[in-house]
Design a protein around this motif. Sequence first.
Motif, short mmCIF file in Angstrom:
data_model
loop_
_atom_site.label_atom_id
_atom_site.label_comp_id
_atom_site.label_asym_id
_atom_site.label_seq_id
_atom_site.Cartn_x
_atom_site.Cartn_y
_atom_site.Cartn_z
N CYS A 23 0.86 -1.19 0.00
CA CYS A 23 0.00 0.00 0.00
C CYS A 23 0.89 1.24 0.00
O CYS A 23 1.81 1.34 0.82
N ASP A 24 0.63 2.17 -0.90
CA ASP A 24 1.48 3.37 -0.97
C ASP A 24 1.02 4.47 -0.02
O ASP A 24 1.65 5.52 0.09
N GLY A 25 -0.12 4.24 0.67
CA GLY A 25 -0.58 5.21 1.65
C GLY A 25 -1.30 6.41 1.05
O GLY A 25 -1.39 7.46 1.69
N CYS A 26 -1.87 6.22 -0.15
CA CYS A 26 -2.52 7.37 -0.80
C CYS A 26 -3.86 7.73 -0.17
O CYS A 26 -4.32 8.86 -0.28
N GLY A 27 -4.53 6.76 0.41
CA GLY A 27 -5.82 7.02 1.05
C GLY A 27 -6.98 7.10 0.07
O GLY A 27 -8.13 7.34 0.48
N GLN A 28 -6.72 6.90 -1.21
CA GLN A 28 -7.80 7.09 -2.19
C GLN A 28 -8.93 6.06 -2.03
O GLN A 28 -10.08 6.35 -2.32
N CYS A 29 -8.58 4.86 -1.57
CA CYS A 29 -9.64 3.86 -1.42
C CYS A 29 -10.51 4.13 -0.20
O CYS A 29 -11.52 3.45 -0.01
N LEU A 75 -8.99 -5.54 1.46
CA LEU A 75 -8.59 -5.89 0.09
C LEU A 75 -7.99 -7.29 0.06
O LEU A 75 -7.28 -7.70 0.98
N LEU A 86 -10.14 1.21 -8.28
CA LEU A 86 -8.89 1.54 -7.58
C LEU A 86 -8.04 2.42 -8.49
O LEU A 86 -7.99 2.21 -9.71
N GLY A 91 -0.60 0.58 -5.49
CA GLY A 91 0.45 -0.44 -5.52
C GLY A 91 -0.09 -1.82 -5.83
O GLY A 91 0.52 -2.60 -6.57
N TYR A 92 -1.25 -2.16 -5.28
CA TYR A 92 -1.84 -3.48 -5.53
C TYR A 92 -2.26 -3.62 -6.98
O TYR A 92 -2.04 -4.65 -7.61
S1 SF4 Z 1 -5.65 2.99 -3.21
FE1 SF4 Z 1 -4.23 1.28 -2.99
S2 SF4 Z 1 -2.28 2.20 -2.46
FE2 SF4 Z 1 -3.85 3.76 -2.10
S3 SF4 Z 1 -4.37 3.53 0.08
FE3 SF4 Z 1 -5.80 2.27 -1.09
S4 SF4 Z 1 -4.88 0.22 -1.11
FE4 SF4 Z 1 -3.27 1.68 -0.53
#
Ligand code: SF4
Length: 148
Positions: A23-29, A75, A86, A91-92
Amino acid sequence: MRERFWEKYTLEELTDDEWEALCDGCGQCCLLKFHDDDTNELAVLNVACRLLDTHSCQCSDYENRFDTVPDCTQLTPALVREFNWLPATCGYRRVAEGRKLAGWHPLLSNDAERVHRKGISVRGFAVSELDVPERDYDEHIIAVLPIG
Ligand code: SF4
Ligand code: SF4
């Protein structure tokens, strides 16, 4: 974690630690999304889940998140392939599609701030659902995505 595991193994083959590190830590999900059954579209809001820290873009209670947010989705490799909403940067999703990680990914940059500096994360535009009344959600739609 195994060296450059993201290039050598499938999502199914990752250890728990490797999975979390991808996980890149973007928080978008963690942005709120609403499915329109009539059009089969997904509206994405700039409103984030109540547990998302909108500055760090991390879940503020990751271990116990299902107690507070029962519909938070864990996930899995299968869901990564199913969730075409997504972000392409995720990253996934990249590993599932056989793409390389971007240079700003924490696994390559060793810098958890780069995802924010590059404007990939929701920092700077996400607001917490705790601060937005539901009646205003329509004004917070930032994307409408076709599903399936
Ligand atoms: S969109 Fe993907 S990379 Fe970004 S927080 Fe969610 S799981 Fe992590
Ligand atoms: S509970 Fe945590 S991981 Fe789940 S959507 Fe909310 S902020 Fe994201």
